[in-house]
Design an enzyme around this catalytic site. Structure first.
Site, PDB file in Angstrom:
ATOM      1  N   ASP A  63       0.869  -1.187   0.000  1.00 20.94           N
ATOM      2  CA  ASP A  63       0.000   0.000   0.000  1.00 20.94           C
ATOM      3  C   ASP A  63       0.894   1.221   0.000  1.00 20.94           C
ATOM      4  OD1 ASP A  63      -1.945   2.074   0.860  1.00 20.94           O
ATOM      5  OD2 ASP A  63      -3.244   0.359   1.276  1.00 20.94           O
ATOM      6  N   ASN A  64       0.521   2.243  -0.788  1.00 17.47           N
ATOM      7  CA  ASN A  64       1.321   3.473  -0.779  1.00 17.47           C
ATOM      8  C   ASN A  64       0.821   4.476   0.264  1.00 17.47           C
ATOM      9  OD1 ASN A  64      -0.972   4.549  -1.910  1.00 17.47           O
ATOM     10  ND2 ASN A  64      -0.043   5.125  -3.864  1.00 17.47           N
ATOM     11  N   SER A  93      -4.715   6.002   3.489  1.00 16.95           N
ATOM     12  CA  SER A  93      -4.836   5.082   4.629  1.00 16.95           C
ATOM     13  C   SER A  93      -3.697   5.307   5.599  1.00 16.95           C
ATOM     14  CB  SER A  93      -4.837   3.631   4.134  1.00 16.95           C
ATOM     15  OG  SER A  93      -3.713   3.407   3.297  1.00 16.95           O
ATOM     16  N   SER A 152     -17.023  -2.943  -8.765  1.00 12.90           N
ATOM     17  CA  SER A 152     -18.049  -2.123  -8.125  1.00 12.90           C
ATOM     18  C   SER A 152     -19.353  -2.212  -8.898  1.00 12.90           C
ATOM     19  CB  SER A 152     -17.552  -0.669  -8.125  1.00 12.90           C
ATOM     20  OG  SER A 152     -18.600   0.202  -7.814  1.00 12.90           O
ATOM     21  N   TYR A 210     -14.217   7.000 -12.741  1.00 13.20           N
ATOM     22  CA  TYR A 210     -13.996   5.948 -11.742  1.00 13.20           C
ATOM     23  C   TYR A 210     -14.705   4.660 -12.186  1.00 13.20           C
ATOM     24  CZ  TYR A 210     -14.808   3.103  -7.621  1.00 13.20           C
ATOM     25  OH  TYR A 210     -14.897   2.033  -6.765  1.00 13.20           O
ATOM     26  N   LYS A 259     -13.169   0.852 -13.536  1.00 12.97           N
ATOM     27  CA  LYS A 259     -13.509  -0.489 -13.018  1.00 12.97           C
ATOM     28  C   LYS A 259     -13.992  -1.387 -14.168  1.00 12.97           C
ATOM     29  CE  LYS A 259     -12.593   0.033  -8.689  1.00 12.97           C
ATOM     30  NZ  LYS A 259     -11.520  -0.720  -8.050  1.00 12.97           N
ATOM     31  N   PHE A 281     -21.627  -3.648  -3.790  1.00 12.22           N
ATOM     32  CA  PHE A 281     -22.670  -2.631  -3.771  1.00 12.22           C
ATOM     33  C   PHE A 281     -22.234  -1.538  -2.774  1.00 12.22           C
ATOM     34  CE2 PHE A 281     -25.889  -3.593  -6.918  1.00 12.22           C
ATOM     35  CZ  PHE A 281     -25.207  -4.624  -7.523  1.00 12.22           C
ATOM     36  N   ASN A 282     -22.961  -1.161  -1.774  1.00 16.50           N
ATOM     37  CA  ASN A 282     -22.506  -0.018  -0.955  1.00 16.50           C
ATOM     38  C   ASN A 282     -21.891  -0.486   0.363  1.00 16.50           C
ATOM     39  OD1 ASN A 282     -24.296   1.154  -3.002  1.00 16.50           O
ATOM     40  ND2 ASN A 282     -24.068   3.040  -1.826  1.00 16.50           N
ATOM     41  N   ASN A 324     -19.880  10.206   0.735  1.00 17.60           N
ATOM     42  CA  ASN A 324     -20.853   9.128   0.890  1.00 17.60           C
ATOM     43  C   ASN A 324     -21.771   9.371   2.088  1.00 17.60           C
ATOM     44  OD1 ASN A 324     -18.130   7.283  -0.152  1.00 17.60           O
ATOM     45  ND2 ASN A 324     -20.001   7.376  -1.340  1.00 17.60           N
TER      46      ASN A 324
END
Ligand code: NAD
Ligand code: UFG
Length: 343
Positions: free
Chosen positions: A31-32, A36, A124, A149, A153, A178-179, A199
């Site tokens: 992970d870069n 996060s 997604s 985006y 995907k 989904f969400n 969101n």
């Protein structure tokens, strides 16, 4: 199994890392940290009582990938690394294609070089674009996406299908989430978006804890029972378990599955349930529809049930309760709390 999770320090990846460790898999994370914190992985280790191998690096850099693939043998890759803001992708499409598509190509080349053939890809529901039929099943039309985006995907799914045709030894499954919502029940890991949340749930929590004045409700004139948008929210731990089932059931070839509950909730239903769960009142700010939003997005999750032996088991109340616990325990996300007495 030795499983590499790209983007494993992120919201969903950290929950998958925990589930894998708890099932005695060995976990590597690349992970870069662009969205996060390494503290998430420290907490995953503390919760599981097991160590994982963290490599800070970028999927677009071949040297970073080679470092990880040379460090130990890898049986399978769960590819989560990517950028995920719909709004930002409209402003910076090249950044999104560069990260999400070019990064995946470099990963595929590295996997080939190191003869790693198993891959799970984070896709997604956004690949369905404007739904032509509800609920959405895997053979519904996809690709009519409305932003870079979503297009990234869909394009990656297409690339994966073509790569499998050329390399039949590959076993690839794309999971169309989904969400995603909720947090681990411990309240130790969860989602903390940087800046103003896009969101629904992260925004709602910030209103409830006093960081923002009111929740904007984007549209109350949709063709839904109360006029507000309906979505298929899925607990992040159910998602994590979906990845483990997908890994167990990987077969040569390309497949894709919806990961959803099949149950939809409107914005107002979410607000009401949250008020019950938290005892907080959420002021609302009714606004016009948000451009690009659809009235209803709902999965038909039956293929994953039949072919992966997986289905979501946690309901909306658990999602809201667990996410709120995380929010109350970590109002600033993964910031290091100053030790008392430190300046
Ligand atoms: P996240 O931003 O929390 O996690 C993504 C992780 O990838 C982050 O830790 C980030 O630092 C890392 N990353 C990004 N670009 C990288 C790069 N070039 N090299 C290495 N690491 C990189 O997001 P998330 O919600 O955990 O989402 C994970 C995946 O699931 C993403 O691919 C996202 O598009 C997909 N997804 C998410 C949602 C959602 O609503 N959360 C819905 C559908 C699909
Ligand atoms: N909403 C509000 N107020 C807010 C935020 C959202 O009313 O402040 C509404 C939206 O209009 C929509 C619903 O809440 O009706 C859910 O919106 P989200 O932004 O939480 O989620 P989306 O369904 O728009 O999109 C999410 C991710 C996408 C992913 C998609 C998968 O953001 O990346 O789910 O279906 F592709």
């Amino acid at each position: 199994m030795n499983v590499l999770i790209t983007g494993g320090a992120g919201y969903i990846g950290s929950h998958i890392a925990l589930s894998l460790l708890q099932q005695n898999h060995h976990v590597l994370v690349l992970d870069n940290l662009c969205n996060s914190s390494p503290i998430a992985l420290q907490r995953v280790e503390a919760l599981s009582g097991k160590k994982l191998a963290f490599h800070q690096g970028d999927i677009r850099r071949r040297a970073d990938l080679n470092r990880v693939f040379n460090s130990e043998s890898i049986d399978a890759v769960i590819h989560m690394a990517g950028l995920k803001s719909v709004n930002e992708s409209l402003q910076k499409p090249v950044k999104y294609y560069q990260n999400n598509i070019a990064g995946t190509l470099t990963l595929l080349e590295t996997m080939k070089q190191h003869q790693v053939n198993k891959l799970i890809f984070s896709s997604s529901a956004t690949v369905y674009g404007i739904p032509v039929k509800i609920p959405l099943c895997e053979n519904c039309d996809a690709g009519n996406t409305t932003n870079p985006y979503g297009a990234s995907k869909y394009m990656v799914e297409k690339i994966l299908r073509e790569v499998v045709d050329a390399q039949p030894e590959l076993a690839i499954t794309a999971l169309r989430y989904f969400n995603p919502a909720g947090a681990h029940a411990s309240g130790q890991i969860g989602e903390h978006p940087a800046g103003i949340p896009n969101n629904l749930l992260p925004y709602l929590f910030q209103v409830a804890n006093g960081l923002r004045a009111a929740l904007p409700v984007f549209g109350d004139d949709y063709a839904t029972p109360d006029g507000t948008g309906v979505r298929d929210y899925i607990h992040v731990m159910d998602l994590a378990e979906g990845h483990i089932q997908a890994l167990k059931n990987l077969q040569a070839g390309y497949r894709h599955y919806n990961l959803g509950t099949g149950q939809g909730y409107s914005v107002l239903e979410i607000v009401r349930m949250f008020e019950q769960v938290s005892g907080k009142r959420v002021p609302l700010d009714m606004r016009p529809r948000r451009p690009g939003d659809v009235a209803i997005c709902l999965s038909d999750p039956s293929s994953a049930r039949e072919e992966l032996d997986w289905q979501a088991t946690r309901g909306l109340e658990a999602m809201l309760r667990d996410a709120w616990r995380w929010q109350v325990l970590n109002p600033q996300g993964y910031v290091v709390q100053p030790v008392e007495g430190e300046v």
